[in-house]
Design a protein around this motif. Structure first.
Motif, PDB file in Angstrom:
ATOM      1  N   ILE A 141       0.832  -1.197   0.000  1.00 40.75           N
ATOM      2  CA  ILE A 141       0.000   0.000   0.000  1.00 40.75           C
ATOM      3  C   ILE A 141       0.870   1.252   0.000  1.00 40.75           C
ATOM      4  O   ILE A 141       0.912   2.008  -0.964  1.00 40.75           O
ATOM      5  N   VAL A 142       1.600   1.456   1.106  1.00 33.77           N
ATOM      6  CA  VAL A 142       2.446   2.645   1.236  1.00 33.77           C
ATOM      7  C   VAL A 142       3.670   2.543   0.330  1.00 33.77           C
ATOM      8  O   VAL A 142       4.077   3.522  -0.299  1.00 33.77           O
ATOM      9  N   ARG A 154      11.266  -1.255  -3.806  1.00 36.26           N
ATOM     10  CA  ARG A 154       9.954  -1.446  -3.195  1.00 36.26           C
ATOM     11  C   ARG A 154       9.378  -2.812  -3.564  1.00 36.26           C
ATOM     12  O   ARG A 154       8.581  -3.376  -2.819  1.00 36.26           O
ATOM     13  N   GLY A 155       9.777  -3.336  -4.731  1.00 34.39           N
ATOM     14  CA  GLY A 155       9.361  -4.687  -5.085  1.00 34.39           C
ATOM     15  C   GLY A 155       9.927  -5.702  -4.110  1.00 34.39           C
ATOM     16  O   GLY A 155       9.230  -6.605  -3.647  1.00 34.39           O
ATOM     17  N   LEU A 157      -1.071   9.461  -0.761  1.00 31.44           N
ATOM     18  CA  LEU A 157      -1.520   9.176  -2.126  1.00 31.44           C
ATOM     19  C   LEU A 157      -2.580   8.075  -2.128  1.00 31.44           C
ATOM     20  O   LEU A 157      -3.604   8.181  -2.798  1.00 31.44           O
ATOM     21  N   THR A 158      -2.310   7.008  -1.385  1.00 36.92           N
ATOM     22  CA  THR A 158      -3.254   5.892  -1.323  1.00 36.92           C
ATOM     23  C   THR A 158      -4.561   6.337  -0.688  1.00 36.92           C
ATOM     24  O   THR A 158      -5.647   5.909  -1.091  1.00 36.92           O
ATOM     25  N   LYS A 159      -4.454   7.187   0.323  1.00 39.47           N
ATOM     26  CA  LYS A 159      -5.643   7.681   1.027  1.00 39.47           C
ATOM     27  C   LYS A 159      -6.544   8.462   0.085  1.00 39.47           C
ATOM     28  O   LYS A 159      -7.772   8.299   0.087  1.00 39.47           O
ATOM     29  N   VAL A 163       5.955   5.318  -6.609  1.00 39.06           N
ATOM     30  CA  VAL A 163       5.397   6.188  -7.652  1.00 39.06           C
ATOM     31  C   VAL A 163       5.781   7.638  -7.389  1.00 39.06           C
ATOM     32  O   VAL A 163       6.159   8.375  -8.303  1.00 39.06           O
ATOM     33  N   ALA A 164       5.700   8.052  -6.097  1.00 40.75           N
ATOM     34  CA  ALA A 164       6.007   9.442  -5.751  1.00 40.75           C
ATOM     35  C   ALA A 164       7.470   9.781  -6.006  1.00 40.75           C
ATOM     36  O   ALA A 164       7.791  10.885  -6.451  1.00 40.75           O
ATOM     37  N   LEU A 165       8.369   8.838  -5.756  1.00 37.84           N
ATOM     38  CA  LEU A 165       9.805   9.100  -5.872  1.00 37.84           C
ATOM     39  C   LEU A 165      10.394   8.696  -7.224  1.00 37.84           C
ATOM     40  O   LEU A 165      11.364   9.288  -7.688  1.00 37.84           O
TER      41      LEU A 165
END
Length: 459
Positions: free
Chosen positions: A79-80, A268-269, A337-339, A86-88
């Motif tokens: 999730i985070v 992150r993967g 972002l997820t929120k 994506v953000a970075l």
């Protein structure tokens, strides 16, 4: 403290630079070819994961071992972690994260195979295994086994405990104005109640919790994708395009190079599916299974569900949500972002996200408690288990009420340091992986019971 944090950031940049990305992704590719694309057997592996092998030696069922591993891997990384990538790293990070999962299936298969192949049994019948035993018994490199356990024990309190507890405590406070002290207290109490019973208790809870939480979260993602229907195809197109071309700032996205997309997507993967990390094989060794290949196939499905399905859906949800409302998502990172994405679901959106994250986090804390426990037992013996469990429960509470950017950064560093000795064992023992795969899978002997004796050790 600031200088120490800066040193950790420097270490992270070094560890997650091109050499590590090449080693990790290169191992995924190498083992994919060595196992003749084991990914093509994923349907067979899923069927195996739903069958029991109770006549074989082990502490928990194959499904119990899989759900415990999934419990540990499906967490904030799904999730985070994806939102942060994506953000970075821009939208292209989603594809690199997904590819890490696709090719990581071969690595997860291989490390589970070695874990069962080189597992040992204590005098009371408990199964012990993992990269530390492959390094010691397969390669004769006990010093590397010790290093792996040290890094695992430290990483467990980061990736598997405090950062997880902090994520849910922060979100519950933001969504429902409930103090982190209450959230942390409840989570700590529930954690202590479950882990006191050891792996069998953890597996029983995970067998029930993991299917519910995964289905619940995926349904939430499907609803958002339906709401963003006109942006889904453009989002997928942008993800593929951005993975191989530099991304200019605009439309709610920051500018990102191809290297940034790969760096954050692969990192992150790994944080999400843990293929190559060496954590999931620790519980795979506890499974009741006839031979190493059966459990290896079952374990490989964990990476499929975690990254190929759940992370991919999260990535498309986040990117399509940014494209549908770039002004609202401008400058947001991680959980924010997820929120925003889940807020698109009227009334129940924040509840779906909170329940999803709560179950993901709690299950991760349970799964990683077992990984850390086995590392501590390898280093200090059985007498260290109960004190470790007490410290683990306390860390859940402390993690809920602390600010943890330093811990997040340390977790990334420990992940890389854990992965290195594990990847060494996978590469140097690839011949064993091929030999066992040939014997049981390629020659169609999956139902055959292994005749290799399981060594009994004093612990």
């Amino acid at each position: 403290m600031e200088s120490f944090h800066n040193a950790i950031i420097w270490l992270n940049d070094y560890l997650w630079g091109p050499p590590m990305l090449i080693l990790l992704f290169g191992t995924h590719l190498f083992l994919t070819f060595r196992t003749r694309f084991i990914q093509k057997h994923i349907i067979k592996a899923i069927k195996l994961s739903l069958t029991k092998d109770t006549s074989s030696e082990g502490d928990v069922s194959q499904f119990g071992a899989l759900t415990t591993a999934l419990a540990a891997t499906i967490g904030t990384g799904n999730i985070v972690g994806v939102s942060t990538a994506v953000a970075l790293g821009g939208p292209g990070a989603v594809l690199w994260c997904w590819l890490t999962g696709v090719f990581g299936i071969a690595t997860k298969y291989s490390e589970a195979l070695l874990s069962v192949k080189y597992r040992v049994k204590t005098s009371d019948g408990t199964m012990l295994g993992g990269p530390m035993y492959a390094l010691e018994n397969g390669l004769g490199q006990k010093w590397l086994a010790v290093l792996f356990c040290i890094f695992t024990a430290i990483a467990a309190f980061g990736i598997g405990n405090t950062v997880q507890a902090n994520s849910i405590a922060t979100m519950v406070q933001e969504s429902f104005n409930i103090s982190p002290y209450y959230t942390g207290g409840v989570m700590a109490a529930l954690t202590g109640f479950v882990i006191i019973g050891g792996v069998k208790s953890i597996a029983r809870v995970c067998e029930r919790l993991v299917p519910f939480m995964a289905i619940f979260y995926v349904i939430g993602c499907i609803i958002i994708l339906a709401l963003n229907a006109s942006f889904v195809v453009p989002a997928i197109s942008l993800i593929f395009k951005s993975a191989f071309t530099p991304q200019a700032a605009g439309g709610g996205f920051i500018g990102a190079s191809i290297m940034m997309a790969a760096r954050y997507g692969i990192a992150r993967g790994l944080f999400s599916n843990e293929s190559g990390l060496g954590s999931a094989p620790i519980v795979a060794a506890a499974a009741q299974t006839r031979n190493p290949v059966r459990q290896a196939l079952v374990s490989a499905t964990g990476t499929f569900w975690d990254t190929v399905v759940v992370c991919a859906m999260t990535g498309i949800v986040v990117v399509s949500s940014i494209m549908s409302n770039p002004a609202a998502t401008e400058g947001l990172k991680g959980a924010a972002l997820t929120k925003i994405a889940f807020a698109q679901i009227p009334v129940v959106g924040p509840i779906v996200l909170t329940v999803g994250l709560l179950t993901f986090v709690f299950s991760t804390i349970l799964g990683w408690s077992y990984y850390g426990e086995r590392a501590i037992e390898y280093l200090f013996g059985k007498a260290a288990i109960m004190p470790y469990r007490g410290v683990w429960v306390l860390a859940v509470f402390l993690g809920s009420i602390m600010t943890l950017q330093l811990v997040w950064d340390m977790a990334d560093a420990m992940n890389a340091l854990m992965a290195i000795p594990n990847l060494v064992s996978l590469l140097l023992l690839s011949g064993v992986i091929v030999s066992e795969t040939k014997k049981y899978l390629w020659e169609d002997n999956l139902d055959e019971v292994s005749k290799d004796p399981i060594p009994v050790v004093k612990k």
